[in-house]
Design a protein around this motif. Structure first.
Motif, PDB file in Angstrom:
ATOM      1  N   LEU A   1      25.214   1.098 -18.533  1.00 37.65           N
ATOM      2  CA  LEU A   1      24.149   0.110 -18.707  1.00 37.65           C
ATOM      3  C   LEU A   1      23.121   0.245 -17.589  1.00 37.65           C
ATOM      4  N   TYR A   2      23.605   0.377 -16.358  1.00 36.98           N
ATOM      5  CA  TYR A   2      22.705   0.401 -15.216  1.00 36.98           C
ATOM      6  C   TYR A   2      22.031   1.753 -15.017  1.00 36.98           C
ATOM      7  N   ALA A   3      22.383   2.738 -15.838  1.00 35.26           N
ATOM      8  CA  ALA A   3      21.671   4.008 -15.787  1.00 35.26           C
ATOM      9  C   ALA A   3      20.242   3.822 -16.286  1.00 35.26           C
ATOM     10  N   HIS A   4      20.013   2.737 -17.024  1.00 35.04           N
ATOM     11  CA  HIS A   4      18.683   2.387 -17.516  1.00 35.04           C
ATOM     12  C   HIS A   4      18.151   1.244 -16.672  1.00 35.04           C
ATOM     13  N   HIS A   5      16.892   1.316 -16.342  1.00 35.83           N
ATOM     14  CA  HIS A   5      16.298   0.266 -15.526  1.00 35.83           C
ATOM     15  C   HIS A   5      16.237  -1.037 -16.326  1.00 35.83           C
ATOM     16  N   VAL A   6      16.690  -2.115 -15.714  1.00 36.59           N
ATOM     17  CA  VAL A   6      16.548  -3.440 -16.308  1.00 36.59           C
ATOM     18  C   VAL A   6      15.769  -4.301 -15.328  1.00 36.59           C
ATOM     19  N   SER A   7      15.077  -5.270 -15.859  1.00 36.52           N
ATOM     20  CA  SER A   7      14.285  -6.161 -15.007  1.00 36.52           C
ATOM     21  C   SER A   7      15.212  -7.054 -14.192  1.00 36.52           C
ATOM     22  N   ASP A   8      14.667  -7.622 -13.135  1.00 35.08           N
ATOM     23  CA  ASP A   8      15.450  -8.553 -12.325  1.00 35.08           C
ATOM     24  C   ASP A   8      15.920  -9.729 -13.169  1.00 35.08           C
ATOM     25  N   ASN A   9      15.075 -10.174 -14.082  1.00 36.54           N
ATOM     26  CA  ASN A   9      15.444 -11.289 -14.963  1.00 36.54           C
ATOM     27  C   ASN A   9      16.624 -10.899 -15.853  1.00 36.54           C
ATOM     28  N   ASP A  10      16.566  -9.697 -16.437  1.00 37.88           N
ATOM     29  CA  ASP A  10      17.681  -9.228 -17.263  1.00 37.88           C
ATOM     30  C   ASP A  10      18.950  -9.083 -16.428  1.00 37.88           C
ATOM     31  N   LEU A  11      18.814  -8.572 -15.218  1.00 37.76           N
ATOM     32  CA  LEU A  11      19.966  -8.414 -14.346  1.00 37.76           C
ATOM     33  C   LEU A  11      20.612  -9.772 -14.052  1.00 37.76           C
ATOM     34  N   ASN A  12      19.801 -10.762 -13.769  1.00 38.56           N
ATOM     35  CA  ASN A  12      20.330 -12.108 -13.522  1.00 38.56           C
ATOM     36  C   ASN A  12      21.017 -12.663 -14.763  1.00 38.56           C
ATOM     37  N   ASN A  13      20.435 -12.410 -15.930  1.00 38.36           N
ATOM     38  CA  ASN A  13      21.059 -12.884 -17.176  1.00 38.36           C
ATOM     39  C   ASN A  13      22.399 -12.193 -17.417  1.00 38.36           C
ATOM     40  N   ILE A  14      22.468 -10.907 -17.122  1.00 35.68           N
ATOM     41  CA  ILE A  14      23.724 -10.160 -17.280  1.00 35.68           C
ATOM     42  C   ILE A  14      24.781 -10.708 -16.326  1.00 35.68           C
ATOM     43  N   LYS A  15      24.396 -10.968 -15.085  1.00 36.25           N
ATOM     44  CA  LYS A  15      25.330 -11.544 -14.117  1.00 36.25           C
ATOM     45  C   LYS A  15      25.846 -12.895 -14.605  1.00 36.25           C
ATOM     46  N   GLU A  16      24.958 -13.706 -15.145  1.00 37.73           N
ATOM     47  CA  GLU A  16      25.352 -15.016 -15.654  1.00 37.73           C
ATOM     48  C   GLU A  16      26.302 -14.881 -16.847  1.00 37.73           C
ATOM     49  N   LEU A  17      26.002 -13.942 -17.750  1.00 36.36           N
ATOM     50  CA  LEU A  17      26.897 -13.704 -18.890  1.00 36.36           C
ATOM     51  C   LEU A  17      28.297 -13.301 -18.429  1.00 36.36           C
TER      52      LEU A  17
END
Length: 71
Positions: A19-35
């Motif tokens: 998943l992290y091989a692709h750039h994700v926005s900080d917002n998406d990263l925070n959402n993933i952490k929350e999930l």
């Protein structure tokens, strides 16, 4: 100095690395952490509920467990 891995990645680590091989926005990263946090919190809650039922604990039992100074 080269470092070597002592153990292989777990299946979860492998999935996250893909998943992290692709750039994700900080917002998406925070959402993933929350999930992920919500998933593990829900899982823990279900395990605690199961233990509560299996042991036939009462609220008094839980208060005793929580207030036990040895814990």
């Amino acid at each position: 100095m080269q470092s070597t891995l002592k153990m292989p990645f777990s299946n979860v680590q492998q999935e996250l690395l893909q998943l992290y091989a692709h750039h994700v926005s900080d917002n998406d990263l925070n959402n993933i952490k929350e999930l992920l946090g919500n998933y593990f919190a829900n899982r823990l809650s279900k395990l605690a509920d199961q233990a509560w039922q299996n042991n036939n604990w009462t609220n008094e039992d839980m208060e005793n467990i929580l207030n036990d100074p040895a814990q």
